[in-house]
Design an enzyme around this catalytic site. Sequence first.
Site, PDB file in Angstrom:
ATOM      1  N   LYS A 151     -13.189   2.398   0.616  1.00  0.00           N
ATOM      2  CA  LYS A 151     -12.794   2.381   2.089  1.00  0.00           C
ATOM      3  C   LYS A 151     -14.064   2.781   2.935  1.00  0.00           C
ATOM      4  O   LYS A 151     -14.516   3.917   2.607  1.00  0.00           O
ATOM      5  CB  LYS A 151     -11.716   3.252   2.316  1.00  0.00           C
ATOM      6  CG  LYS A 151     -10.403   2.931   1.766  1.00  0.00           C
ATOM      7  CD  LYS A 151      -9.327   3.822   2.072  1.00  0.00           C
ATOM      8  CE  LYS A 151      -8.828   4.013   3.414  1.00  0.00           C
ATOM      9  NZ  LYS A 151      -7.844   4.879   3.550  1.00  0.00           N
ATOM     10  N   ARG A 200      -7.134  17.240   8.901  1.00  0.00           N
ATOM     11  CA  ARG A 200      -5.971  17.104   9.925  1.00  0.00           C
ATOM     12  C   ARG A 200      -5.683  18.550  10.182  1.00  0.00           C
ATOM     13  O   ARG A 200      -5.952  19.612   9.630  1.00  0.00           O
ATOM     14  CB  ARG A 200      -4.906  16.658   8.706  1.00  0.00           C
ATOM     15  CG  ARG A 200      -4.996  15.143   8.300  1.00  0.00           C
ATOM     16  CD  ARG A 200      -3.684  14.820   7.641  1.00  0.00           C
ATOM     17  NE  ARG A 200      -3.960  13.269   6.875  1.00  0.00           N
ATOM     18  CZ  ARG A 200      -3.750  12.277   7.674  1.00  0.00           C
ATOM     19  NH1 ARG A 200      -3.175  12.374   8.786  1.00  0.00           N
ATOM     20  NH2 ARG A 200      -3.711  11.034   7.025  1.00  0.00           N
ATOM     21  N   ARG A 203       0.996  -1.282   0.017  1.00  0.00           N
ATOM     22  CA  ARG A 203       0.074  -0.019  -0.152  1.00  0.00           C
ATOM     23  C   ARG A 203       0.917   1.228   0.066  1.00  0.00           C
ATOM     24  O   ARG A 203       1.932   1.489   0.790  1.00  0.00           O
ATOM     25  CB  ARG A 203      -0.950  -0.069   1.094  1.00  0.00           C
ATOM     26  CG  ARG A 203      -1.641   1.237   1.560  1.00  0.00           C
ATOM     27  CD  ARG A 203      -2.455   0.938   2.663  1.00  0.00           C
ATOM     28  NE  ARG A 203      -3.166   2.485   3.183  1.00  0.00           N
ATOM     29  CZ  ARG A 203      -2.717   3.152   4.051  1.00  0.00           C
ATOM     30  NH1 ARG A 203      -1.602   2.894   4.945  1.00  0.00           N
ATOM     31  NH2 ARG A 203      -3.352   4.302   4.605  1.00  0.00           N
ATOM     32  N   THR A 227      -6.314  -1.353   9.846  1.00  0.00           N
ATOM     33  CA  THR A 227      -5.951  -0.307  10.805  1.00  0.00           C
ATOM     34  C   THR A 227      -5.792  -0.749  12.296  1.00  0.00           C
ATOM     35  O   THR A 227      -6.548  -1.501  12.787  1.00  0.00           O
ATOM     36  CB  THR A 227      -7.274   0.719  11.024  1.00  0.00           C
ATOM     37  OG1 THR A 227      -7.698   1.008   9.693  1.00  0.00           O
ATOM     38  CG2 THR A 227      -6.695   2.079  11.535  1.00  0.00           C
TER      39      THR A 227
END
Length: 477
Positions: A222, A76, A35, A280
């Site tokens: 996702k 973020r 990835r 994750t």
Amino acid sequence: MTIYRQTKILATLGPASNSQEQIASLFHAGANAFRLNFSHGTHDDIRNLVDNIRALEKQEGQPIAIVADLQGPKLRIGEFEGGATTLEKGQIFRFDLDKRAGDSSRVCLPHPEVLKVLEEGALIFLDDGKVRARIQKTGDDFVEAEILSGSKLSNRKGLNVPGAIVPIPALTEKDKKDLAAALDMGVDWIAQSFVQRPEDVADARKLMAGPDGKSRAALMIKIEKPAALACLDQLVDMADGVMLARGDLGIEIPPEDVPSVQKRVVRDVRERGKPIVVATQMLESMIENARPTRAEASDVATAVYDGADCVMLSAETAAGAYPVRAVEMMNRITCRTEEDETYQRMMRDAHPDTIGNSSDAITTAAYFVAQDVDAKVIVTYTTSGSTALRAARQRPAVPILCLSPSLEVARRLSISYGVRGIFDPGTADDFSGPAKHASTIVRESGFAQKGDKFVMTAGVPFGTPGSTNTLRIAWVD
């Protein structure tokens, strides 16, 4: 092909694993695919990683999948003087649009659309929930929040606002540029972040289409927002694969709901014959430690028991102190779980029914025939990959050797349960030729020895996508 394991491992590359030697070490430790996180690094940095993977692929003679993970509308914070700051419970911390480096009292939140929807009393989570805060005051260009828990924040950590609908498209301008660059690099999968609606997937599909109208890569959506769970079936039907990104999802929904959601998503995606990646925080303590916690080992095993096609390592291999050891540990856990009689029984009990067409009927029959005759491997001939995916959907106890004249297809299948993709440009006119050809590949690949049986499926005439109509029991010469 030396590691016999049905559940695949997807390893993320980063500063701890960006050299040719490091990538090769991860591969030999058990990584089946890599990835590339477009949230970090330049296009030139990522292109170098692609080149290194392709060089390894050529050296090993085995197709390797590359997954380009788009950042999406990931919220973020900005950066701090010195890279981080400490926090204290009860302190008031300010988030604003000032682009200057942050300190112990404030930091930039470069998302004015978020500031507009935050209200007094709302909870926000930072750094995958490690920091929790409650909004106390709002303004046109700032919010002030009381720190409820957490002791540290560092540069560019993620921010989640559960319950708030933020008006940001699933594909940002950065994503569109990254998507075009990734396709030009020749990646095999595009992972689309923060998908919520069918329209999000349709937008990505349009951008991924080549001049001939065909997609230039496979699309992996996702699942990390509650809205995606509400229309999961429709989203899965539109995609080629799914990644269950439990980090953001586990913040957006109550933690106690994550295990049942994981089981539901894995089951639903598997039944549709598409690969499902569980991701994750799987071995997160190995970012700093040489061994995982017992809870992390159990988490990886749970994903395997659920029937996932693939399990993923994130920062463990991208930035951790023990990237190779993390892959080795994940390999050991998955192999040991697959040996368990409980796992084998669970895979049999969750065996899906045929989906109503002849191709699926043939691959389902191959599953049962392989069991009855004690075949060592199931061999599929496929041009599109659909035959191999149907076989993987059954979760057989033996490997699925997929022979394809398309290198791209062989690569994409590297994340699918039990599938060993082999680029095989040779063709044959009758069903006896392919059996002999497959026998040679099965033996040379180490999956069986002379005299062993294997089950073979194909479509006649050869080279016609979606025409799987023949099943044969053959012996290794």
